[in-house]
Design a protein around this motif. Structure first.
Motif, PDB file in Angstrom:
ATOM      1  N   ASP A 283       0.819  -1.207   0.000  1.00 31.64           N
ATOM      2  CA  ASP A 283       0.000   0.000   0.000  1.00 31.64           C
ATOM      3  C   ASP A 283       0.858   1.264   0.000  1.00 31.64           C
ATOM      4  O   ASP A 283       0.519   2.253  -0.666  1.00 31.64           O
ATOM      5  CB  ASP A 283      -0.943   0.000   1.206  1.00 31.64           C
ATOM      6  CG  ASP A 283      -2.203  -0.814   0.953  1.00 31.64           C
ATOM      7  OD1 ASP A 283      -2.197  -1.636   0.000  1.00 31.64           O
ATOM      8  OD2 ASP A 283      -3.181  -0.646   1.692  1.00 31.64           O
ATOM      9  N   PHE A 284       1.963   1.227   0.717  1.00 38.41           N
ATOM     10  CA  PHE A 284       2.837   2.409   0.735  1.00 38.41           C
ATOM     11  C   PHE A 284       3.470   2.616  -0.637  1.00 38.41           C
ATOM     12  O   PHE A 284       3.456   3.731  -1.179  1.00 38.41           O
ATOM     13  CB  PHE A 284       3.915   2.263   1.804  1.00 38.41           C
ATOM     14  CG  PHE A 284       4.593   3.559   2.130  1.00 38.41           C
ATOM     15  CD1 PHE A 284       4.048   4.432   3.064  1.00 38.41           C
ATOM     16  CD2 PHE A 284       5.773   3.925   1.501  1.00 38.41           C
ATOM     17  CE1 PHE A 284       4.662   5.647   3.365  1.00 38.41           C
ATOM     18  CE2 PHE A 284       6.402   5.131   1.786  1.00 38.41           C
ATOM     19  CZ  PHE A 284       5.843   6.000   2.716  1.00 38.41           C
ATOM     20  N   GLN A 285       4.002   1.539  -1.220  1.00 44.27           N
ATOM     21  CA  GLN A 285       4.652   1.650  -2.523  1.00 44.27           C
ATOM     22  C   GLN A 285       3.645   1.979  -3.624  1.00 44.27           C
ATOM     23  O   GLN A 285       3.903   2.808  -4.498  1.00 44.27           O
ATOM     24  CB  GLN A 285       5.386   0.343  -2.852  1.00 44.27           C
ATOM     25  CG  GLN A 285       6.522   0.001  -1.918  1.00 44.27           C
ATOM     26  CD  GLN A 285       7.672   0.983  -2.010  1.00 44.27           C
ATOM     27  OE1 GLN A 285       7.863   1.642  -3.037  1.00 44.27           O
ATOM     28  NE2 GLN A 285       8.435   1.102  -0.934  1.00 44.27           N
TER      29      GLN A 285
ATOM     30  N   MET B 206      -0.836   5.542   1.145  1.00 46.83           N
ATOM     31  CA  MET B 206       0.463   5.482   1.831  1.00 46.83           C
ATOM     32  C   MET B 206       0.256   5.435   3.341  1.00 46.83           C
ATOM     33  O   MET B 206       0.934   4.680   4.047  1.00 46.83           O
ATOM     34  CB  MET B 206       1.319   6.688   1.441  1.00 46.83           C
ATOM     35  CG  MET B 206       1.757   6.697  -0.020  1.00 46.83           C
ATOM     36  SD  MET B 206       2.543   8.272  -0.500  1.00 46.83           S
ATOM     37  CE  MET B 206       4.028   8.245   0.503  1.00 46.83           C
ATOM     38  N   GLN B 207      -0.678   6.221   3.847  1.00 48.80           N
ATOM     39  CA  GLN B 207      -0.966   6.206   5.283  1.00 48.80           C
ATOM     40  C   GLN B 207      -1.518   4.846   5.715  1.00 48.80           C
ATOM     41  O   GLN B 207      -1.193   4.353   6.809  1.00 48.80           O
ATOM     42  CB  GLN B 207      -1.962   7.317   5.617  1.00 48.80           C
ATOM     43  CG  GLN B 207      -1.372   8.716   5.505  1.00 48.80           C
ATOM     44  CD  GLN B 207      -2.428   9.806   5.645  1.00 48.80           C
ATOM     45  OE1 GLN B 207      -3.589   9.608   5.298  1.00 48.80           O
ATOM     46  NE2 GLN B 207      -2.016  10.971   6.158  1.00 48.80           N
ATOM     47  N   ALA B 208      -2.337   4.232   4.841  1.00 50.69           N
ATOM     48  CA  ALA B 208      -2.850   2.892   5.144  1.00 50.69           C
ATOM     49  C   ALA B 208      -1.698   1.901   5.237  1.00 50.69           C
ATOM     50  O   ALA B 208      -1.684   1.014   6.108  1.00 50.69           O
ATOM     51  CB  ALA B 208      -3.846   2.460   4.072  1.00 50.69           C
ATOM     52  N   GLY B 209      -0.710   2.046   4.351  1.00 51.05           N
ATOM     53  CA  GLY B 209       0.459   1.178   4.392  1.00 51.05           C
ATOM     54  C   GLY B 209       1.217   1.308   5.697  1.00 51.05           C
ATOM     55  O   GLY B 209       1.674   0.318   6.282  1.00 51.05           O
TER      56      GLY B 209
ATOM     57  N   GLY C  47       0.781   3.416  -3.195  1.00 50.24           N
ATOM     58  CA  GLY C  47       0.338   4.785  -2.959  1.00 50.24           C
ATOM     59  C   GLY C  47       1.311   5.810  -3.519  1.00 50.24           C
ATOM     60  O   GLY C  47       0.902   6.841  -4.075  1.00 50.24           O
ATOM     61  N   GLN C  48       2.604   5.524  -3.386  1.00 47.18           N
ATOM     62  CA  GLN C  48       3.603   6.425  -3.964  1.00 47.18           C
ATOM     63  C   GLN C  48       3.460   6.494  -5.484  1.00 47.18           C
ATOM     64  O   GLN C  48       3.533   7.574  -6.072  1.00 47.18           O
ATOM     65  CB  GLN C  48       5.007   5.957  -3.600  1.00 47.18           C
ATOM     66  CG  GLN C  48       5.443   6.306  -2.182  1.00 47.18           C
ATOM     67  CD  GLN C  48       6.893   5.979  -1.935  1.00 47.18           C
ATOM     68  OE1 GLN C  48       7.355   4.874  -2.209  1.00 47.18           O
ATOM     69  NE2 GLN C  48       7.632   6.949  -1.423  1.00 47.18           N
ATOM     70  N   GLN C  49       3.260   5.327  -6.113  1.00 47.25           N
ATOM     71  CA  GLN C  49       3.121   5.291  -7.567  1.00 47.25           C
ATOM     72  C   GLN C  49       1.905   6.088  -8.031  1.00 47.25           C
ATOM     73  O   GLN C  49       1.931   6.747  -9.070  1.00 47.25           O
ATOM     74  CB  GLN C  49       3.019   3.841  -8.049  1.00 47.25           C
ATOM     75  CG  GLN C  49       4.287   3.030  -7.873  1.00 47.25           C
ATOM     76  CD  GLN C  49       4.102   1.569  -8.261  1.00 47.25           C
ATOM     77  OE1 GLN C  49       3.073   1.184  -8.811  1.00 47.25           O
ATOM     78  NE2 GLN C  49       5.101   0.762  -7.976  1.00 47.25           N
ATOM     79  N   LEU C  50       0.826   6.020  -7.241  1.00 46.05           N
ATOM     80  CA  LEU C  50      -0.425   6.683  -7.613  1.00 46.05           C
ATOM     81  C   LEU C  50      -0.515   8.106  -7.061  1.00 46.05           C
ATOM     82  O   LEU C  50      -1.506   8.802  -7.318  1.00 46.05           O
ATOM     83  CB  LEU C  50      -1.623   5.870  -7.099  1.00 46.05           C
ATOM     84  CG  LEU C  50      -1.777   4.448  -7.631  1.00 46.05           C
ATOM     85  CD1 LEU C  50      -2.956   3.758  -6.953  1.00 46.05           C
ATOM     86  CD2 LEU C  50      -1.953   4.450  -9.148  1.00 46.05           C
ATOM     87  N   ASN C  51       0.510   8.502  -6.283  1.00 43.37           N
ATOM     88  CA  ASN C  51       0.479   9.793  -5.585  1.00 43.37           C
ATOM     89  C   ASN C  51      -0.770   9.879  -4.707  1.00 43.37           C
ATOM     90  O   ASN C  51      -1.455  10.909  -4.654  1.00 43.37           O
ATOM     91  CB  ASN C  51       0.513  10.953  -6.589  1.00 43.37           C
ATOM     92  CG  ASN C  51       0.873  12.273  -5.928  1.00 43.37           C
ATOM     93  OD1 ASN C  51       1.558  12.299  -4.896  1.00 43.37           O
ATOM     94  ND2 ASN C  51       0.400  13.381  -6.496  1.00 43.37           N
TER      95      ASN C  51
ATOM     96  N   ARG D 261       6.460   6.692   8.444  1.00 42.91           N
ATOM     97  CA  ARG D 261       5.927   7.810   9.224  1.00 42.91           C
ATOM     98  C   ARG D 261       6.774   9.058   8.990  1.00 42.91           C
ATOM     99  O   ARG D 261       6.231  10.170   8.826  1.00 42.91           O
ATOM    100  CB  ARG D 261       5.905   7.420  10.710  1.00 42.91           C
ATOM    101  CG  ARG D 261       5.109   8.379  11.586  1.00 42.91           C
ATOM    102  CD  ARG D 261       5.040   7.895  13.037  1.00 42.91           C
ATOM    103  NE  ARG D 261       4.298   6.648  13.145  1.00 42.91           N
ATOM    104  CZ  ARG D 261       4.819   5.452  13.390  1.00 42.91           C
ATOM    105  NH1 ARG D 261       6.133   5.335  13.544  1.00 42.91           N
ATOM    106  NH2 ARG D 261       4.077   4.383  13.481  1.00 42.91           N
ATOM    107  N   ASN D 262       8.082   8.880   8.968  1.00 41.91           N
ATOM    108  CA  ASN D 262       8.979  10.014   8.718  1.00 41.91           C
ATOM    109  C   ASN D 262       8.778  10.577   7.320  1.00 41.91           C
ATOM    110  O   ASN D 262       8.784  11.790   7.100  1.00 41.91           O
ATOM    111  CB  ASN D 262      10.439   9.604   8.912  1.00 41.91           C
ATOM    112  CG  ASN D 262      10.814   9.446  10.369  1.00 41.91           C
ATOM    113  OD1 ASN D 262      10.109   9.948  11.257  1.00 41.91           O
ATOM    114  ND2 ASN D 262      11.922   8.775  10.633  1.00 41.91           N
ATOM    115  N   GLN D 263       8.634   9.701   6.358  1.00 43.78           N
ATOM    116  CA  GLN D 263       8.460  10.171   4.975  1.00 43.78           C
ATOM    117  C   GLN D 263       7.138  10.909   4.825  1.00 43.78           C
ATOM    118  O   GLN D 263       7.060  11.942   4.144  1.00 43.78           O
ATOM    119  CB  GLN D 263       8.493   8.973   4.016  1.00 43.78           C
ATOM    120  CG  GLN D 263       8.445   9.405   2.545  1.00 43.78           C
ATOM    121  CD  GLN D 263       8.709   8.253   1.586  1.00 43.78           C
ATOM    122  OE1 GLN D 263       9.342   7.263   1.964  1.00 43.78           O
ATOM    123  NE2 GLN D 263       8.222   8.367   0.363  1.00 43.78           N
ATOM    124  N   LEU D 264       6.089  10.422   5.485  1.00 43.22           N
ATOM    125  CA  LEU D 264       4.800  11.103   5.405  1.00 43.22           C
ATOM    126  C   LEU D 264       4.815  12.444   6.115  1.00 43.22           C
ATOM    127  O   LEU D 264       4.055  13.365   5.761  1.00 43.22           O
ATOM    128  CB  LEU D 264       3.712  10.206   6.023  1.00 43.22           C
ATOM    129  CG  LEU D 264       3.276   9.009   5.175  1.00 43.22           C
ATOM    130  CD1 LEU D 264       2.486   8.000   6.019  1.00 43.22           C
ATOM    131  CD2 LEU D 264       2.448   9.468   3.979  1.00 43.22           C
TER     132      LEU D 264
END
Length: 279
Positions: free
Chosen positions: A228-230, A241-244, A232-236, A270-273
């Motif tokens: 989900d994080f990866q 990403m938060q779900a991941g 989410g990044q691809q889909l912006n 968390r840091n990246q978000l």
């Protein structure tokens, strides 16, 4: 073997003896011997050969000047032999302690012969267990094969109702186990292969079936966190990403081989978000 597994009455076949042995009878007798010995390779080979012969005999026309009664008896016999080939595959697949790869081969053969066979239900619990065993020893060389088995298991069970003589409640337990294993195995493999969309879909389908199994739940949350994080990044898609990150947190709270890495992943996510996106 389950008490609801119904065997063909072999005596009904034995009563239809012919004046001289033929290829079908020889093959049928060989299959009976292989099934009695629980010879998985022999059953798989002879079931396919016997079924082919039986089906050919069942549609053979009445010879010119032939005995109609004897011909009908022959057709009925051939159909019963064909049905016995399905029983032999299902019964052998359900043999306790049978090598997982053999179980999968037998059930795949049964599906190939008759995807609606009532004896498929007999082998399906063993099939589910076999896929689980294969999944636990995945390597780069067998992932695709295991993924194919998992997807086939799910697709087979989606359209399958309880076989004749099986209580609906019992069959629902088998279906739940099949979906849990099938979706879980497919999701984990897709996660390992970084096929994020399929990983997300499969593991979310698996969650209702594995939510009481902490060992599998921890792994599922781990890969859902990654995918989900990866993805989410691809889909912006910040919400994905938060779900991941939340899935990674959940995985980090479950003891297991992924716990420490899940904790690190959740921290990094968390840091990246929290870091403002560059414009």
């Amino acid at each position: 073997m389950k008490t609801w597994m119904v065997a063909i009455a072999l005596c009904s076949l034995a009563g239809l003896a012919w004046a001289a042995p033929d290829e079908l009878e020889d093959s049928y007798n060989g299959l009976k011997a292989a099934e009695a010995k629980k010879d998985a390779d022999g059953v798989k080979r002879l079931a396919a050969a016997t079924s082919k012969l039986a089906r050919a005999a069942a549609v053979a026309p009445l010879p010119a000047g032939g005995d109609a009664a004897a011909w009908k008896e022959r057709v009925d016999y051939s159909k019963q032999v064909d049905t016995y080939t399905e029983y032999a595959l299902g019964a052998t697949a359900a043999t306790p302690g049978l090598e997982p790869g053999k179980v999968v081969e037998l059930v795949d053969q049964l599906i190939a012969q008759n995807s609606k066979s009532k004896y498929l239900g007999a082998g399906m619990p063993a099939y589910v267990g076999a896929l689980g065993s294969l999944a636990s020893s995945l390597s780069a060389s067998n992932r695709d094969r295991a993924l194919a088995y998992a997807n086939k298991l799910v697709n087979t069970m989606k359209a399958r109702s309880a076989p004749e003589g099986v209580a609906e409640a019992d069959w629902e337990k088998v279906r739940a186990a099949a979906f849990g294993s099938g979706y879980y195995i497919a999701g984990v493999i897709n996660g390992q292969k970084q096929v994020w969309k399929d990983c997300d879909t499969d593991l979310k389908e698996a969650l209702p079936y594995i939510n009481k199994d902490q060992s599998r739940l921890g792994v599922a949350y781990f890969y859902l966190g990654l995918c989900d994080f990866q993805f989410g990044q691809q889909l912006n898609d910040r919400a994905m990403m938060q779900a991941g990150q939340k899935y990674s947190d959940q995985s980090s709270n479950i003891p297991g081989p992924n716990q420490a890495q899940a904790r690190q992943n959740a921290y990094a996510m968390r840091n990246q978000l929290a870091t403002p996106a560059k414009r």
